[in-house]
Write an enzyme that holds these catalytic residues in place. Structure first.
Site, PDB file in Angstrom:
ATOM      1  N   CYS A   2       0.786  -1.109   0.008  1.00 26.66           N
ATOM      2  CA  CYS A   2       0.027  -0.153  -0.009  1.00 26.66           C
ATOM      3  C   CYS A   2       0.738   1.280  -0.115  1.00 26.66           C
ATOM      4  O   CYS A   2       1.964   1.187   0.532  1.00 26.66           O
ATOM      5  CB  CYS A   2      -0.938   0.110   1.323  1.00 26.66           C
ATOM      6  SG  CYS A   2      -1.855  -1.618   1.618  1.00 26.66           S
ATOM      7  N   ARG A  27       2.691   0.492  -5.427  1.00 25.61           N
ATOM      8  CA  ARG A  27       2.958  -0.323  -4.039  1.00 25.61           C
ATOM      9  C   ARG A  27       1.706  -1.094  -3.903  1.00 25.61           C
ATOM     10  O   ARG A  27       1.610  -1.956  -3.073  1.00 25.61           O
ATOM     11  CB  ARG A  27       2.940   0.534  -3.225  1.00 25.61           C
ATOM     12  CG  ARG A  27       4.207   1.652  -3.058  1.00 25.61           C
ATOM     13  CD  ARG A  27       4.220   2.376  -1.861  1.00 25.61           C
ATOM     14  NE  ARG A  27       4.414   1.794  -0.729  1.00 25.61           N
ATOM     15  CZ  ARG A  27       5.532   1.398  -0.056  1.00 25.61           C
ATOM     16  NH1 ARG A  27       6.729   1.757  -0.825  1.00 25.61           N
ATOM     17  NH2 ARG A  27       5.373   0.747   1.067  1.00 25.61           N
ATOM     18  N   TRP A  75      -3.169  -2.570  -1.330  1.00 26.42           N
ATOM     19  CA  TRP A  75      -2.697  -3.932  -2.040  1.00 26.42           C
ATOM     20  C   TRP A  75      -3.208  -4.933  -0.764  1.00 26.42           C
ATOM     21  O   TRP A  75      -2.633  -4.946   0.174  1.00 26.42           O
ATOM     22  CB  TRP A  75      -1.171  -4.318  -2.093  1.00 26.42           C
ATOM     23  CG  TRP A  75      -0.851  -5.623  -2.614  1.00 26.42           C
ATOM     24  CD1 TRP A  75      -0.676  -5.843  -3.992  1.00 26.42           C
ATOM     25  CD2 TRP A  75      -0.549  -6.696  -2.001  1.00 26.42           C
ATOM     26  NE1 TRP A  75      -0.708  -7.325  -4.145  1.00 26.42           N
ATOM     27  CE2 TRP A  75      -0.348  -7.558  -2.891  1.00 26.42           C
ATOM     28  CE3 TRP A  75      -0.368  -7.021  -0.776  1.00 26.42           C
ATOM     29  CZ2 TRP A  75       0.010  -9.203  -2.411  1.00 26.42           C
ATOM     30  CZ3 TRP A  75       0.061  -8.198  -0.025  1.00 26.42           C
ATOM     31  CH2 TRP A  75       0.268  -9.201  -1.119  1.00 26.42           C
ATOM     32  N   ASN A 101      -0.817   1.846   6.222  1.00 27.64           N
ATOM     33  CA  ASN A 101      -0.072   0.813   5.166  1.00 27.64           C
ATOM     34  C   ASN A 101       0.907  -0.368   6.141  1.00 27.64           C
ATOM     35  O   ASN A 101       1.534   0.280   7.199  1.00 27.64           O
ATOM     36  CB  ASN A 101       1.091   1.485   4.508  1.00 27.64           C
ATOM     37  CG  ASN A 101       2.133   0.677   3.908  1.00 27.64           C
ATOM     38  OD1 ASN A 101       3.406   1.044   3.905  1.00 27.64           O
ATOM     39  ND2 ASN A 101       2.056  -0.802   3.470  1.00 27.64           N
ATOM     40  N   GLY A 102       0.551  -1.462   6.114  1.00 28.87           N
ATOM     41  CA  GLY A 102       1.174  -2.618   7.137  1.00 28.87           C
ATOM     42  C   GLY A 102       0.104  -3.544   7.556  1.00 28.87           C
ATOM     43  O   GLY A 102      -0.639  -3.579   7.041  1.00 28.87           O
ATOM     44  N   GLU A 472      15.210 -16.470 -14.148  1.00 30.31           N
ATOM     45  CA  GLU A 472      14.685 -14.866 -14.299  1.00 30.31           C
ATOM     46  C   GLU A 472      13.759 -14.823 -15.431  1.00 30.31           C
ATOM     47  O   GLU A 472      12.417 -14.076 -15.418  1.00 30.31           O
ATOM     48  CB  GLU A 472      15.841 -13.990 -14.214  1.00 30.31           C
ATOM     49  CG  GLU A 472      15.430 -12.609 -14.415  1.00 30.31           C
ATOM     50  CD  GLU A 472      14.496 -12.083 -13.418  1.00 30.31           C
ATOM     51  OE1 GLU A 472      14.235 -12.760 -12.263  1.00 30.31           O
ATOM     52  OE2 GLU A 472      13.998 -10.704 -13.858  1.00 30.31           O
ATOM     53  N   LYS A 476       9.787 -13.581 -15.329  1.00 29.30           N
ATOM     54  CA  LYS A 476       9.350 -12.347 -16.203  1.00 29.30           C
ATOM     55  C   LYS A 476       8.094 -12.691 -16.975  1.00 29.30           C
ATOM     56  O   LYS A 476       7.086 -11.999 -16.950  1.00 29.30           O
ATOM     57  CB  LYS A 476      10.415 -11.972 -16.979  1.00 29.30           C
ATOM     58  CG  LYS A 476      11.142 -10.453 -16.953  1.00 29.30           C
ATOM     59  CD  LYS A 476      10.992  -9.582 -16.146  1.00 29.30           C
ATOM     60  CE  LYS A 476      10.868 -10.055 -14.603  1.00 29.30           C
ATOM     61  NZ  LYS A 476      11.361  -9.513 -13.714  1.00 29.30           N
ATOM     62  N   GLU A 479       4.824 -13.517 -14.540  1.00 25.58           N
ATOM     63  CA  GLU A 479       4.449 -12.437 -13.986  1.00 25.58           C
ATOM     64  C   GLU A 479       3.553 -11.375 -14.644  1.00 25.58           C
ATOM     65  O   GLU A 479       2.699 -10.446 -14.158  1.00 25.58           O
ATOM     66  CB  GLU A 479       5.450 -11.710 -13.161  1.00 25.58           C
ATOM     67  CG  GLU A 479       6.501 -10.786 -13.660  1.00 25.58           C
ATOM     68  CD  GLU A 479       7.235 -10.227 -12.722  1.00 25.58           C
ATOM     69  OE1 GLU A 479       8.571 -10.113 -12.779  1.00 25.58           O
ATOM     70  OE2 GLU A 479       6.611  -9.781 -11.540  1.00 25.58           O
ATOM     71  N   HIS A 495      13.761 -36.090 -15.590  1.00 26.99           N
ATOM     72  CA  HIS A 495      13.644 -36.726 -14.361  1.00 26.99           C
ATOM     73  C   HIS A 495      12.033 -36.408 -13.895  1.00 26.99           C
ATOM     74  O   HIS A 495      11.852 -36.575 -12.560  1.00 26.99           O
ATOM     75  CB  HIS A 495      14.510 -36.408 -13.183  1.00 26.99           C
ATOM     76  CG  HIS A 495      15.791 -36.640 -13.783  1.00 26.99           C
ATOM     77  ND1 HIS A 495      16.331 -37.974 -13.459  1.00 26.99           N
ATOM     78  CD2 HIS A 495      17.001 -36.004 -14.137  1.00 26.99           C
ATOM     79  CE1 HIS A 495      17.763 -38.137 -14.002  1.00 26.99           C
ATOM     80  NE2 HIS A 495      17.984 -36.782 -14.236  1.00 26.99           N
ATOM     81  N   LYS A 590       4.982  -3.425  -6.411  1.00 28.99           N
ATOM     82  CA  LYS A 590       6.417  -3.569  -6.619  1.00 28.99           C
ATOM     83  C   LYS A 590       7.109  -3.658  -5.360  1.00 28.99           C
ATOM     84  O   LYS A 590       8.262  -4.178  -5.471  1.00 28.99           O
ATOM     85  CB  LYS A 590       6.615  -1.953  -7.368  1.00 28.99           C
ATOM     86  CG  LYS A 590       8.082  -1.685  -7.540  1.00 28.99           C
ATOM     87  CD  LYS A 590       8.364  -2.204  -9.004  1.00 28.99           C
ATOM     88  CE  LYS A 590       9.816  -1.902  -9.153  1.00 28.99           C
ATOM     89  NZ  LYS A 590      10.301  -2.937 -10.219  1.00 28.99           N
TER      90      LYS A 590
HETATM   91  C1  F6R Z   1       9.829  -9.477 -10.032  1.00 28.69           C
HETATM   92  C2  F6R Z   1      10.102  -8.586  -8.921  1.00 28.69           C
HETATM   93  C3  F6R Z   1      10.182  -9.212  -7.767  1.00 28.69           C
HETATM   94  C4  F6R Z   1      11.041  -8.522  -6.722  1.00 28.69           C
HETATM   95  C5  F6R Z   1      10.885  -9.239  -5.226  1.00 28.69           C
HETATM   96  C6  F6R Z   1      12.083  -8.328  -4.425  1.00 28.69           C
HETATM   97  O1  F6R Z   1       9.772  -8.803 -11.388  1.00 28.69           O
HETATM   98  O2  F6R Z   1      10.226  -7.450  -9.255  1.00 28.69           O
HETATM   99  O3  F6R Z   1      10.217 -10.510  -7.723  1.00 28.69           O
HETATM  100  O4  F6R Z   1      12.301  -8.888  -7.320  1.00 28.69           O
HETATM  101  O5  F6R Z   1       9.723  -8.868  -4.734  1.00 28.69           O
HETATM  102  O6  F6R Z   1      11.755  -6.955  -4.398  1.00 28.69           O
HETATM  103  P1  F6R Z   1      13.106  -6.270  -3.967  1.00 28.69           P
HETATM  104  O7  F6R Z   1      14.241  -6.395  -5.107  1.00 28.69           O
HETATM  105  O8  F6R Z   1      12.424  -4.869  -4.016  1.00 28.69           O
HETATM  106  O9  F6R Z   1      13.588  -6.601  -2.730  1.00 28.69           O
END
Ligand code: F6R
Length: 595
Positions: A2, A27, A75, A101-102, A472, A476, A479, A495, A590
């Site tokens: 949030c 957020r 969120w 937020n929290g 990775e 990508k 998500e 396997h 994010k």
């Molecule tokens: C995926 C992504 C997340 C972050 C993860 C950690 O694209 O961005 O998997 O990498 O939530 O976030 P940070 O790097 O901010 O600790």
């Protein structure tokens, strides 16, 4: 997660808060709300609903002047996204209005023990806070009531509180969730991220845990939870407004993928003097003093951590482990005698990492944070930090932060290694040019996506460092396009998982290393024989004429910096093709500030 924003001052609070919420939407974006003081009626208005800030804007009344308000973008943690669960929330008599937020971990106990007479209108933990303040305000001042409430809360909070009986003041409080105070020309703004201040306030204060803040038109006072005034440092914002706009690009993600060559060049300019590494601070000493590195991270940052492990071990000979933060926090393995904990986090706010940091600090271990946000909690609380200089990353799917993290990890590994032959600056410069060569071919990748990514599932496979890049790449794709994708060690498919391969299943192999070229190609034949449609991303040194994407050769541990770029485009175009919200994929946020 949030995002919260509050403003009190001479300027238009509605404009400032809505603008701030737009910047904080990364957020969380399930619902949004705002409360504004309407002077003409001496009344606080509340507008809130499920949906984005753009929707909130459309339901907000713009017809009156206002200089005080609080806003929220959500969120969901407690309760589904709907109007009732949206913030702001109010106490039973409606006297107190709050945004939060929290997560309040003991909210059920507080309800049962203290608020058994109170009505609750939402499923959130937040309503408990508003009602506790009201409960205590029968016998205490408002300030005392808020501080008493704070002493009872277990968990995390960044709070803004308004008292309908006193429109001259805004209260704030913080514990574990981020909160900063911006000092503007015409007033004070308080928000979850400095981004909300850009263009409004040049100076800001980072608030400590257990702070309590009173804002009036004359300024602000910061106290601790006991009510004692506390000193603070004023810092200057160094975010360029231009950096947080999309500009010519259709999406932030596209902009950020395209920015990667300049991020690499920026990192070179920050950390090299000629060919010499100029890394200040205590990072080198901390690494040299340790006998084993423990990289702690989540998601994309953890995937960068795997490449970092290869670098520390292969370039500097330092044993390195990579751990999922949320697992490590409550299930710590046996540690070496002199461990150093390296936290990798784009945001520097991830709660799972913070839980580990708190835990290892208590045990007296040393820590280093690698982050994009030098003002963040993890940067402040670790023994040292290294900034990745990727510039603000707005798209939820991380791209340029991943490559920047890898570049920084290589600089750290080089800084502590005995290798005098490798010219890291030159190798990084080559990477920047080769990245541009791939970016120039993005339209071609778009065509590949149309032809190959037609199913609901997909696999990325690779070995060694290419396996880590596969992890990775898969993250990508899943998500943002919601295609169920797994990143798999190429040799491990047979396997069990190979059972999932059927006619037309896309399997994308990453091959950049000579030693494993033949092995991964054998694994490709195995899936082709079972109907898979295969794509190979390789480098010139190992290429086969049938490979669809062939990249330049670079220093071998740098190959993920290149192989990742076509896969970022694959994810982008697959999501675009399906019409999804690329910068704000469903269910995500994010900055993950809840455990
Ligand atoms: C995926 C992504 C997340 C972050 C993860 C950690 O694209 O961005 O998997 O990498 O939530 O976030 P940070 O790097 O901010 O600790």
């Amino acid at each position: 997660m949030c995002g919260i924003v509050g403003y009190l001052g001479k300027e238009d609070a509605r404009e400032i808060i809505l603008n701030g919420l737009r910047k904080l939407e990364y957020r969380g974006y399930d619902s949004a709300g705002i409360s504004l003081y309407k002077k003409t009626d001496n009344e606080f208005m509340i507008y809130k609903d499920k949906g984005r800030v753009a929707h909130l804007e459309s339901i907000t009344d713009f017809s009156y002047d206002t200089g005080l308000g609080i806003g929220h973008t959500r969120w969901a943690t407690h309760g589904i996204p709907n109007q009732n669960n949206s913030h702001p929330h109010q106490s039973n008599t409606k006297r107190f209005i709050i945004v939060h937020n929290g997560v309040i971990e003991n909210y059920k106990e507080l309800k049962n023990d203290i608020l058994h007479q109170t009505n609750f209108y939402s499923d959130t933990d937040t309503e408990v806070i508003a009602n506790l303040i009201e409960e205590f305000s029968h016998t205490l001042t408002v300030e005392e009531s808020i501080r008493k409430t704070l002493t009872l809360l277990e968990g995390s909070y960044a709070l803004l509180v308004i008292d309908r009986l006193n429109p001259e003041i805004m209260y704030a409080a913080k514990n574990k969730s981020p909160l900063l105070l911006g000092i503007g020309q015409g007033g004070t703004i308080i928000a979850s991220d400095v981004m909300a201040f850009v263009g409004l306030a040049n100076d800001y204060v980072t608030l400590d845990d257990k702070s309590f803040i009173e804002v009036t038109k004359d300024g602000f006072i910061i106290k601790d939870i006991i009510g004692k005034e506390t000193p603070y440092d004023i810092k200057t914002i160094d975010i360029d407004n231009f950096n947080v706009e999309k500009g010519e690009y259709a999406h932030f993600m596209l902009k950020e993928i395209n920015e990667q060559p300049s991020v690499i060049r920026n990192i070179i300019s920050k950390y090299f003097d000629g060919d010499k590494i100029t890394l200040n601070g205590n990072a080198k000493k901390m690494i040299n003093d340790s006998d084993r590195l423990y990289i702690i991270a989540a998601g994309t940052s953890m995937n960068a951590g795997f490449i970092g492990k290869e670098m520390f071990e292969k370039m500097a000979g330092i044993p390195t482990e990579v751990h999922i933060a949320s697992e490590f926090a409550y299930n710590m393995p046996l540690l070496s005698d002199n461990p150093l904990f390296i936290f990798i986090s784009q945001s520097g706010e991830t709660a799972d990492l913070r839980a580990v940091l708190v835990n290892i600090k208590r045990k007296g271990y040393r820590s280093l944070t690698i982050t994009n946000v030098k003002t963040s909690t993890l940067a402040r609380e670790a023994d040292g930090y290294v900034e990745i200089f990727a510039g603000p990353e707005i798209a939820v799917a991380s791209t340029k932060a991943y490559t920047a993290q890898i570049a920084i990890l290589s600089i750290l590994a080089m800084h502590v290694s005995d290798n005098t032959h490798l010219n890291l600056r030159k190798e990084l410069s080559k990477v920047a040019i080769s990245m541009e060569n791939i970016i120039d071919k993005k339209e071609y990748i778009k065509d590949i996506v149309k032809e190959y990514l037609t199913k609901r599932n997909c696999f990325y496979i690779g070995r060694g460092i290419d396996y880590y890049a596969s992890l990775e790449s898969a993250l990508k794709l899943k998500e943002i396009s919601y295609i169920q994708t797994e990143g798999f060690a190429a040799g491990e498919l047979k396997h069990g998982t190979i059972a999932l391969i059927e006619e037309g299943t896309p399997v994308i192999a990453i091959i950049s290393q000579k030693e494993i070229n033949k092995n991964t190609r054998s694994n490709l034949y195995e899936v082709q024989s079972r109907g898979a449609k295969t794509i190979v991303i390789s480098t010139k040194a190992v290429k086969d004429s049938s490979d669809l994407i062939v990249l330049d050769d670079v220093f071998e541990l740098f190959s993920p910096l290149l192989t990742i770029i076509p896969t970022q485009f694959i994810a982008y175009y697959a999501a675009l093709e399906r019409g999804y919200d690329i910068d704000k994929p469903r269910n995500l946020a994010k900055s993950v500030t809840v455990e």
